[in-house]
Design an enzyme around this catalytic site. Structure first.
Site, PDB file in Angstrom:
ATOM      1  N   GLY A 203       5.662   2.719   1.013  1.00  0.00           N
ATOM      2  CA  GLY A 203       6.390   3.892   0.899  1.00  0.00           C
ATOM      3  C   GLY A 203       6.492   3.642  -1.081  1.00  0.00           C
ATOM      4  O   GLY A 203       6.700   4.016  -1.946  1.00  0.00           O
TER       5      GLY A 203
ATOM      6  N   SER B  93       1.076  -1.190   0.002  1.00  0.00           N
ATOM      7  CA  SER B  93      -0.159   0.299  -0.058  1.00  0.00           C
ATOM      8  C   SER B  93       0.799   1.348   0.704  1.00  0.00           C
ATOM      9  O   SER B  93       2.628   1.311   0.541  1.00  0.00           O
ATOM     10  CB  SER B  93      -1.045   0.124   1.262  1.00  0.00           C
ATOM     11  OG  SER B  93       0.038   0.378   2.214  1.00  0.00           O
ATOM     12  N   LYS B  94       0.242   2.780  -0.175  1.00  0.00           N
ATOM     13  CA  LYS B  94       0.537   3.884  -0.132  1.00  0.00           C
ATOM     14  C   LYS B  94       2.261   3.313   1.211  1.00  0.00           C
ATOM     15  O   LYS B  94       3.039   4.611   0.574  1.00  0.00           O
ATOM     16  CB  LYS B  94      -0.165   4.700   0.067  1.00  0.00           C
ATOM     17  CG  LYS B  94      -0.680   4.900  -1.776  1.00  0.00           C
ATOM     18  CD  LYS B  94      -0.436   6.252  -1.737  1.00  0.00           C
ATOM     19  CE  LYS B  94      -0.320   7.130  -3.918  1.00  0.00           C
ATOM     20  NZ  LYS B  94       0.507   7.999  -3.858  1.00  0.00           N
ATOM     21  N   ARG B  95       1.307   3.624   2.439  1.00  0.00           N
ATOM     22  CA  ARG B  95       2.113   3.552   3.483  1.00  0.00           C
ATOM     23  C   ARG B  95       3.260   2.317   3.285  1.00  0.00           C
ATOM     24  O   ARG B  95       4.332   3.021   4.187  1.00  0.00           O
ATOM     25  CB  ARG B  95       1.253   2.664   4.611  1.00  0.00           C
ATOM     26  CG  ARG B  95       0.910   4.101   5.295  1.00  0.00           C
ATOM     27  CD  ARG B  95      -0.804   3.545   6.374  1.00  0.00           C
ATOM     28  NE  ARG B  95      -1.432   3.085   6.185  1.00  0.00           N
ATOM     29  CZ  ARG B  95      -2.314   1.791   5.535  1.00  0.00           C
ATOM     30  NH1 ARG B  95      -1.550   1.134   6.890  1.00  0.00           N
ATOM     31  NH2 ARG B  95      -3.494   1.838   5.101  1.00  0.00           N
TER      32      ARG B  95
END
Ligand code: GLU
Length: 486
Positions: free
Chosen positions: A255, A251-253
């Site tokens: 990176g 996911s975006k979290r």
């Protein structure tokens, strides 16, 4: 399932209910590669029938990401085919016509149960610890067509669905746990399942390549193909892209960025494409570097891994560097565009190309170009930091350093500035100066480039030329002569 000589048609069918992430883009890439490999058609279809979950800007971002990676489509939201629009909300008439067919042949039925009634039935089953599988016998079949209702597909209650998934292998699923699913919702919009199959048929899709979260829906889809009397396509369910560590979906979290952000960061579309293709696919050898055309010819659905692949930003950066190094200087130059340091503006193309040639090995992203090459266009500022660096890095006293510089200046004055002669002449200074080459070279390098990292010293000197080199050496002498400000 697939007939020989059938045209290969693949599609990427995102729902614009969120932004396209790396995993989704890789699914699109696999579909695109498969169509390209056979000279077939790649279609982009927007599945926007879930009106409550639409996210503003998502369609645009999805299409922009596909384009940024260098993929094109034969038909897409901007390019309808003989089958009509590639946007599902523009195809409602088709789904109406199709469902009429299934109502007429008894494969679908109108159900007037309200959602409240349905919820109550489901809760009761839960409290009695019974599995809840919705069947026609549980439906409310009497009602007037103008009353709110859904249209369901009747699924045979004990049918074996057996198919060969191009990635996951032989699949055997029984319909006993599959509900009679909704095809047309009360708002008149089709469900994902219904619109998806109607469109795959209308668009002549030969291979459905999609995320493996849809594997469990495939029996419903296969039943629809059968209910219509159509030949089903080949299904290929691809595993997810996992976060570094491999424990959860990326996911975006973790990176992972938007593809357009990678492009803004100086990644090339070719490297991104190469890296994404290698996320869960290989050709059976150790080969990792592929041009776009090599990928197209090497790609095989059967060689997609069955389990998830881990996203690795370090590897992506490495891959980008490999692609940059494979480019000719002219190619690099044509892409370097706005990445140069502003001071480079008035320098001639030939000089800039030479700078690129010298720095190609060091460049992992175009966004590093300015930082890695500014000193080819601008003298280092005579700051206290530079003074300290000259002394600390070489371990020399200021006076000693200036004795060294004096000799270097003399040699440069006399030199024809060819790399070879500069090398020999400066190397020969080490013995009389009783110093190691490492110390002398460091002193010269720092004075010329204002730091420790640069291409080879003699190539750098040669590229800078005699006048600039001498000016910078003199400026370093002056800096060392001055009393340091405390
Ligand atoms: N609209 C579905 C999604 O966004 C497509 C699934 C499929 O390719 O069949 O995941």
């Amino acid at each position: 399932m697939n007939q020989e000589n059938q045209k290969i048609v693949t599609r990427f069918a995102p729902s614009p209910t969120g932004m396209l992430h790396i995993g989704g883009l890789r699914t699109a890439l696999f579909s695109w590669l498969w169509a390209k490999k056979f000279g077939g058609d790649f279609i982009v279809r927007l599945e926007d029938t879930d009106r409550d979950r639409l996210v503003e800007g998502a369609s645009e971002q999805i299409l922009a990401s596909i384009t940024a990676l260098g993929m094109d489509w034969a038909y897409g939201p901007d390019k309808p085919g003989a089958f009509g629009s590639c946007v599902q909300s523009h195809r409602l008439m088709t789904y109406q016509e199709r469902i009429e067919e299934l109502l007429a042949n008894g494969k679908a039925y109108r159900d007037y149960r309200t959602s409240e009634e349905l919820d109550a039935m489901r809760s009761q089953a839960t409290s009695e610890k019974r599995a809840f599988v919705y069947r026609k016998s549980m439906a409310k079949l009497d009602g007037t067509i103008t009353d709110p209702h859904v249209i369901r597909i009747e699924i045979p209650s004990d049918k074996q669905f057996i198919w060969e998934d191009a990635v996951k292998g032989l699949q055997t699923w029984n319909s006993k746990d599959v509900d009679d699913f909704v095809a047309i919702k009360a708002d008149g919009f089709p469900t994902y399942h219904f619109a998806n199959v109607c469109d795959d048929h209308a668009m002549g899709v030969s291979h459905v390549i999609r995320a493996d979260e849809w594997l469990a829906s495939t029996p419903k889809h296969l039943w629809l193909w059968e209910a219509f009397g159509w030949q089903a396509p080949v299904y290929a369910h691809v595993p997810p892209v996992l976060a570094p560590g491999g424990k959860k979906k990326l996911s975006k979290r973790d990176g992972a960025k938007d593809v357009s952000e990678y492009i803004t960061d100086g990644y090339t579309p070719e490297a991104l494409m190469n890296y994404l293709a290698m996320l869960g696919w290989n050709d059976g050898t150790d080969k990792e570097f592929y041009s776009r055309d090599e990928l197209i010819s090497a790609f095989e659905l059967s060689r997609i891994q069955k389990s998830g692949a881990q996203f690795d930003p370090v590897k992506l950066e490495w891959m980008n560097g490999v692609h940059i190094r494979a480019m000719s200087v002219d190619e690099l130059y044509s892409r370097a565009g706005e990445w140069w340091h502003p001071a480079a503006e008035n320098f001639p193309p030939e000089y800039k190309k030479e700078v690129l040639r010298l720095n190609r090995e060091r460049l992992k992203r175009f966004s590093e170009l300015s930082e890695l090459t500014w000193f080819f266009f601008k003298d280092p500022s005579p700051t206290t930091e530079l003074r300290n660096m000259l002394l600390e890095e070489t371990g020399l006293e200021a006076q000693k350093a200036n004795e060294f510089f004096e000799k270097v200046i003399n040699v440069c004055d006399e030199s024809d500035f060819s790399e070879e002669n500069l090398h020999d002449q400066i190397y020969n200074l080490c013995e009389p100066l009783q110093t190691k080459p490492a110390v002398l070279f460091k002193l010269i390098r720092i004075s010329l480039v204002g730091g420790k990292n640069a291409p080879g010293l003699f190539e750098t000197m040669h590229a800078l030329g005699k006048e600039t080199t001498l000016r910078r050496l003199h400026s370093a002498v002056k800096l060392l002569e001055a009393t340091p400000s405390v």
